[in-house]
Scaffold this motif. Structure first.
Motif, mmCIF file in Angstrom:
data_model
loop_
_atom_site.group_PDB
_atom_site.id
_atom_site.type_symbol
_atom_site.label_atom_id
_atom_site.label_comp_id
_atom_site.label_asym_id
_atom_site.label_seq_id
_atom_site.Cartn_x
_atom_site.Cartn_y
_atom_site.Cartn_z
ATOM 1 N N PHE A 126 0.834 -1.194 0.000
ATOM 2 C CA PHE A 126 0.000 0.000 0.000
ATOM 3 C C PHE A 126 0.872 1.249 0.000
ATOM 4 O O PHE A 126 1.869 1.333 0.717
ATOM 5 N N GLN A 127 0.449 2.226 -0.772
ATOM 6 C CA GLN A 127 0.957 3.592 -0.633
ATOM 7 C C GLN A 127 -0.248 4.411 -0.172
ATOM 8 O O GLN A 127 -1.177 4.629 -0.943
ATOM 9 N N GLY A 128 -0.203 4.865 1.070
ATOM 10 C CA GLY A 128 -1.380 5.538 1.608
ATOM 11 C C GLY A 128 -2.532 4.555 1.741
ATOM 12 O O GLY A 128 -2.386 3.467 2.268
ATOM 13 N N THR A 129 -3.675 4.915 1.223
ATOM 14 C CA THR A 129 -4.857 4.068 1.354
ATOM 15 C C THR A 129 -5.015 3.068 0.223
ATOM 16 O O THR A 129 -5.760 2.091 0.356
ATOM 17 N N GLY A 130 -4.324 3.276 -0.873
ATOM 18 C CA GLY A 130 -4.518 2.438 -2.044
ATOM 19 C C GLY A 130 -3.474 1.357 -2.201
ATOM 20 O O GLY A 130 -2.307 1.537 -1.850
ATOM 21 N N ALA A 131 -3.888 0.236 -2.761
ATOM 22 C CA ALA A 131 -2.962 -0.863 -3.033
ATOM 23 C C ALA A 131 -2.181 -0.546 -4.295
ATOM 24 O O ALA A 131 -2.736 -0.486 -5.388
ATOM 25 N N ALA A 132 -0.874 -0.339 -4.142
ATOM 26 C CA ALA A 132 -0.025 -0.024 -5.284
ATOM 27 C C ALA A 132 0.370 -1.262 -6.066
ATOM 28 O O ALA A 132 0.666 -1.193 -7.255
ATOM 29 N N ASP A 133 0.388 -2.405 -5.384
ATOM 30 C CA ASP A 133 0.789 -3.656 -6.021
ATOM 31 C C ASP A 133 0.194 -4.793 -5.218
ATOM 32 O O ASP A 133 0.577 -4.984 -4.063
ATOM 33 N N ASP A 134 -0.755 -5.511 -5.808
ATOM 34 C CA ASP A 134 -1.351 -6.660 -5.110
ATOM 35 C C ASP A 134 -1.051 -7.956 -5.851
ATOM 36 O O ASP A 134 -1.784 -8.945 -5.714
ATOM 37 N N SER A 135 0.021 -7.936 -6.621
ATOM 38 C CA SER A 135 0.334 -9.078 -7.486
ATOM 39 C C SER A 135 0.688 -10.350 -6.726
ATOM 40 O O SER A 135 0.685 -11.438 -7.302
ATOM 41 N N GLY A 136 1.009 -10.223 -5.442
ATOM 42 C CA GLY A 136 1.398 -11.394 -4.666
ATOM 43 C C GLY A 136 0.256 -12.113 -3.978
ATOM 44 O O GLY A 136 0.454 -13.201 -3.432
ATOM 45 N N LEU A 137 -0.923 -11.546 -3.975
ATOM 46 C CA LEU A 137 -2.061 -12.231 -3.350
ATOM 47 C C LEU A 137 -2.319 -13.528 -4.110
ATOM 48 O O LEU A 137 -2.522 -13.510 -5.324
ATOM 49 N N PRO A 138 -2.341 -14.674 -3.425
ATOM 50 C CA PRO A 138 -2.405 -15.961 -4.127
ATOM 51 C C PRO A 138 -3.734 -16.228 -4.827
ATOM 52 O O PRO A 138 -3.744 -16.924 -5.847
ATOM 53 N N ASN A 139 -4.815 -15.748 -4.311
ATOM 54 C CA ASN A 139 -6.132 -15.958 -4.928
ATOM 55 C C ASN A 139 -7.134 -14.987 -4.300
ATOM 56 O O ASN A 139 -6.771 -14.185 -3.439
#
Lengths: 113, 116
Positions: free
Chosen positions: B49-62
């Protein structure tokens, strides 16, 4: 994509002997390099990092690491270890434009008297 | 000053249940990261997260995994319909935001999740 390989899963060493932990990485972009340490029952702590400039970086407790771009390595060394250096050590890389760290599998260092 | 804190330190749940893991970053740190560390492995990136927003969620498995940071400080990692393979130590880290990319990530002690 990036990857980090720590060649030794465990390194036993006697007190006051030298130790070297090997780390190799692959990346298609320029990276920053880090060594983190995890002491028993504690969280990850930054040990040292290479960002730019001199390829030899040192920590306050006697560890040093050298960035070798041609061999894509960032090996960690200490000339004389203490019992208190018993811990798990993680090598990590980070793209210069991204936020996430990519970690190796870790090397467990066990120092015995 | 206080470091990154995570609660609970340990969580035991049954397969299929829902869990929430909380992270309090270092005051003033606007970047927050979640990682997962399975036994014998290094931490694996989940979301940033940068601040309130997810800047990179590519690692969430599912899509069973979700994280929020509604006010730009505390973050919650949510896991639905937990599976035994979700058992791991979940690590949170925070850092100052900057344009150089050189900021150090400071880690919390982790939450050890066990799914029975």
């Amino acid at each position: 994509a990036q990857s980090v390989t720590q060649l030794d899963s465990q390194v036993p060493v006697f007190e006051e002997a030298p130790v070297e932990l090997r780390c190799n990485y692959s990346s298609s972009v320029s990276v920053y390099l880090f060594w983190y340490v995890q002491y028993p029952n504690q969280g990850l702590q930054l040990l040292l990092k290479y960002l730019s400039g001199s390829t030899l970086v040192k920590s306050i407790n006697g560890f040093e690491a050298e960035f070798n771009k041609s061999q894509t390595s960032f090996h960690l060394r200490k000339p004389s270890v203490h019992i208190s250096d018993t811990a798990e050590y993680f090598c990590a890389v980070k793209s210069r434009v991204g936020g996430k760290l990519q970690f190796g599998a870790g090397t467990q260092v066990v120092v015995t008297p | 000053g206080a470091g990154v804190s995570q609660t609970p330190s340990n969580k035991v749940t049954e397969k299929g249940k829902y869990v929430e893991l909380r992270c309090d970053p270092i005051s003033g740190h606007t970047a927050l990261y979640w990682y997962r560390q399975s036994l014998g492995q290094g931490p694996e990136f989940l979301i940033y997260f940068q601040g309130t927003g997810a800047a990179d969620d590519s690692g969430l498995p599912n899509d069973r995994f979700f994280a929020v940071r509604p006010e730009g400080s505390v973050s919650t990692l949510k896991i639905q319909r937990t599976e035994r393979g979700d058992s791991a130590v979940y690590l949170c880290a925070s850092s100052l935001i900057g344009t150089s990319g050189q900021e150090t990530q400071y880690f919390g002690p982790g939450t050890r999740l066990l799914v029975l």
